[in-house]
Write a protein that holds these residues in place. Structure first.
Motif, PDB file in Angstrom:
ATOM      1  N   PHE A   1       0.839  -1.199   0.000  1.00 17.73           N
ATOM      2  CA  PHE A   1       0.000   0.000   0.000  1.00 17.73           C
ATOM      3  C   PHE A   1       0.872   1.246   0.000  1.00 17.73           C
ATOM      4  O   PHE A   1       0.559   2.233  -0.643  1.00 17.73           O
ATOM      5  CB  PHE A   1      -0.957   0.004   1.195  1.00 17.73           C
ATOM      6  CG  PHE A   1      -2.133  -0.902   1.000  1.00 17.73           C
ATOM      7  CD1 PHE A   1      -3.244  -0.472   0.304  1.00 17.73           C
ATOM      8  CD2 PHE A   1      -2.122  -2.191   1.490  1.00 17.73           C
ATOM      9  CE1 PHE A   1      -4.328  -1.305   0.102  1.00 17.73           C
ATOM     10  CE2 PHE A   1      -3.202  -3.034   1.296  1.00 17.73           C
ATOM     11  CZ  PHE A   1      -4.301  -2.591   0.606  1.00 17.73           C
ATOM     12  N   GLY A   2       1.989   1.186   0.721  1.00 21.13           N
ATOM     13  CA  GLY A   2       2.931   2.298   0.721  1.00 21.13           C
ATOM     14  C   GLY A   2       3.512   2.557  -0.655  1.00 21.13           C
ATOM     15  O   GLY A   2       3.682   3.695  -1.073  1.00 21.13           O
ATOM     16  N   LYS A   3       3.826   1.475  -1.376  1.00 19.68           N
ATOM     17  CA  LYS A   3       4.356   1.615  -2.735  1.00 19.68           C
ATOM     18  C   LYS A   3       3.311   2.220  -3.663  1.00 19.68           C
ATOM     19  O   LYS A   3       3.617   3.087  -4.476  1.00 19.68           O
ATOM     20  CB  LYS A   3       4.796   0.262  -3.283  1.00 19.68           C
ATOM     21  CG  LYS A   3       6.066  -0.269  -2.687  1.00 19.68           C
ATOM     22  CD  LYS A   3       6.365  -1.634  -3.282  1.00 19.68           C
ATOM     23  CE  LYS A   3       7.526  -2.307  -2.623  1.00 19.68           C
ATOM     24  NZ  LYS A   3       7.725  -3.674  -3.141  1.00 19.68           N
ATOM     25  N   LEU A   4       2.074   1.744  -3.548  1.00 16.64           N
ATOM     26  CA  LEU A   4       0.996   2.326  -4.356  1.00 16.64           C
ATOM     27  C   LEU A   4       0.902   3.827  -4.093  1.00 16.64           C
ATOM     28  O   LEU A   4       0.791   4.630  -5.017  1.00 16.64           O
ATOM     29  CB  LEU A   4      -0.345   1.686  -4.002  1.00 16.64           C
ATOM     30  CG  LEU A   4      -0.785   0.478  -4.791  1.00 16.64           C
ATOM     31  CD1 LEU A   4      -2.019  -0.143  -4.161  1.00 16.64           C
ATOM     32  CD2 LEU A   4      -1.051   0.825  -6.233  1.00 16.64           C
ATOM     33  N   ASN A   5       0.924   4.182  -2.822  1.00 14.55           N
ATOM     34  CA  ASN A   5       0.818   5.589  -2.443  1.00 14.55           C
ATOM     35  C   ASN A   5       2.008   6.394  -2.951  1.00 14.55           C
ATOM     36  O   ASN A   5       1.862   7.504  -3.434  1.00 14.55           O
ATOM     37  CB  ASN A   5       0.703   5.700  -0.922  1.00 14.55           C
ATOM     38  CG  ASN A   5      -0.074   6.903  -0.505  1.00 14.55           C
ATOM     39  OD1 ASN A   5      -1.088   7.231  -1.103  1.00 14.55           O
ATOM     40  ND2 ASN A   5       0.385   7.563   0.526  1.00 14.55           N
ATOM     41  N   TYR A   6       3.200   5.801  -2.854  1.00  8.41           N
ATOM     42  CA  TYR A   6       4.431   6.469  -3.256  1.00  8.41           C
ATOM     43  C   TYR A   6       4.467   6.736  -4.762  1.00  8.41           C
ATOM     44  O   TYR A   6       4.832   7.818  -5.202  1.00  8.41           O
ATOM     45  CB  TYR A   6       5.633   5.623  -2.852  1.00  8.41           C
ATOM     46  CG  TYR A   6       6.967   6.224  -3.226  1.00  8.41           C
ATOM     47  CD1 TYR A   6       7.586   7.160  -2.403  1.00  8.41           C
ATOM     48  CD2 TYR A   6       7.610   5.859  -4.416  1.00  8.41           C
ATOM     49  CE1 TYR A   6       8.809   7.717  -2.747  1.00  8.41           C
ATOM     50  CE2 TYR A   6       8.824   6.406  -4.760  1.00  8.41           C
ATOM     51  CZ  TYR A   6       9.421   7.337  -3.928  1.00  8.41           C
ATOM     52  OH  TYR A   6      10.629   7.887  -4.285  1.00  8.41           O
ATOM     53  N   PHE A   7       4.079   5.751  -5.554  1.00  6.40           N
ATOM     54  CA  PHE A   7       4.173   5.883  -7.002  1.00  6.40           C
ATOM     55  C   PHE A   7       2.929   6.471  -7.663  1.00  6.40           C
ATOM     56  O   PHE A   7       3.036   7.172  -8.669  1.00  6.40           O
ATOM     57  CB  PHE A   7       4.487   4.529  -7.650  1.00  6.40           C
ATOM     58  CG  PHE A   7       5.875   4.055  -7.393  1.00  6.40           C
ATOM     59  CD1 PHE A   7       6.957   4.684  -7.977  1.00  6.40           C
ATOM     60  CD2 PHE A   7       6.104   2.988  -6.554  1.00  6.40           C
ATOM     61  CE1 PHE A   7       8.255   4.254  -7.743  1.00  6.40           C
ATOM     62  CE2 PHE A   7       7.389   2.537  -6.305  1.00  6.40           C
ATOM     63  CZ  PHE A   7       8.469   3.182  -6.891  1.00  6.40           C
ATOM     64  N   LEU A   8       1.740   6.163  -7.145  1.00  6.73           N
ATOM     65  CA  LEU A   8       0.514   6.541  -7.842  1.00  6.73           C
ATOM     66  C   LEU A   8      -0.392   7.509  -7.087  1.00  6.73           C
ATOM     67  O   LEU A   8      -1.295   8.080  -7.677  1.00  6.73           O
ATOM     68  CB  LEU A   8      -0.308   5.283  -8.160  1.00  6.73           C
ATOM     69  CG  LEU A   8       0.367   4.243  -9.040  1.00  6.73           C
ATOM     70  CD1 LEU A   8      -0.521   3.008  -9.168  1.00  6.73           C
ATOM     71  CD2 LEU A   8       0.679   4.812 -10.398  1.00  6.73           C
TER      72      LEU A   8
ATOM     73  N   ARG B   1       6.235  14.925  -6.721  1.00  3.61           N
ATOM     74  CA  ARG B   1       6.249  14.208  -7.988  1.00  3.61           C
ATOM     75  C   ARG B   1       4.834  14.126  -8.546  1.00  3.61           C
ATOM     76  O   ARG B   1       3.876  14.140  -7.797  1.00  3.61           O
ATOM     77  CB  ARG B   1       6.799  12.789  -7.789  1.00  3.61           C
ATOM     78  CG  ARG B   1       8.269  12.754  -7.438  1.00  3.61           C
ATOM     79  CD  ARG B   1       8.790  11.352  -7.141  1.00  3.61           C
ATOM     80  NE  ARG B   1       8.328  10.921  -5.813  1.00  3.61           N
ATOM     81  CZ  ARG B   1       7.422   9.989  -5.601  1.00  3.61           C
ATOM     82  NH1 ARG B   1       6.874   9.347  -6.594  1.00  3.61           N
ATOM     83  NH2 ARG B   1       7.062   9.672  -4.373  1.00  3.61           N
ATOM     84  N   PRO B   2       4.689  14.015  -9.866  1.00  4.94           N
ATOM     85  CA  PRO B   2       3.342  13.863 -10.436  1.00  4.94           C
ATOM     86  C   PRO B   2       2.774  12.493 -10.080  1.00  4.94           C
ATOM     87  O   PRO B   2       3.523  11.530  -9.878  1.00  4.94           O
ATOM     88  CB  PRO B   2       3.576  13.986 -11.946  1.00  4.94           C
ATOM     89  CG  PRO B   2       5.016  13.646 -12.148  1.00  4.94           C
ATOM     90  CD  PRO B   2       5.736  14.044 -10.887  1.00  4.94           C
TER      91      PRO B   2
END
Length: 125
Positions: A72-79, A88-89
């Motif tokens: 979930f952290g990765k999803l939040n970080y990238f998207l 970042r966009p």
């Protein structure tokens, strides 16, 4: 957080469907639940020694159950909102997957999230 000062664990053995108990206990964390509960009464060791995932560890959601350490952290970080926070966009700048993981399945604005999260989980895991 003040509300949850440490990470607990999911107790699979807890019997929560006991209508005869005083007071009655029901399983109401998710639909179709037969047993289990979150146990926040004691600290649960983080065997990976990670602190970057505090507050962002949730049970699976989406088409292939996005779950596990940091997904979930990765999803939040990238998207999501995490990208915006870092300047970042982001594809979903208003979505905070850590604070509202249910958005993956419940968003009426972004109905594709359950599929995006599933594909992301498949690629990352």
């Amino acid at each position: 957080t003040e509300e949850q000062p440490f990470s607990g664990f999911w107790d699979h053995l807890h019997q929560c469907d006991e209508g005869w108990a005083n007071p009655p206990e029901v399983c109401d964390i998710y639909e179709g639940q037969k047993a289990g509960r979150y146990d926040q009464s004691v600290s649960f060791a983080n065997t990976a020694g990670r602190t970057d995932v505090e507050g962002c560890c949730w049970w699976g959601r989406g088409v292939i159950q996005t779950s596990g350490v940091c997904n979930f952290g990765k999803l939040n970080y990238f998207l999501g909102a995490g990208a915006v926070k870092d300047g970042r966009p982001a594809k979903y700048p208003k979505v905070d997957f850590c604070n509202d993981p249910e958005v993956i399945c419940a968003s009426s604005e972004y109905k594709e999230l359950k599929w995006i999260a599933g594909e992301f989980y498949w690629m990352e895991s």
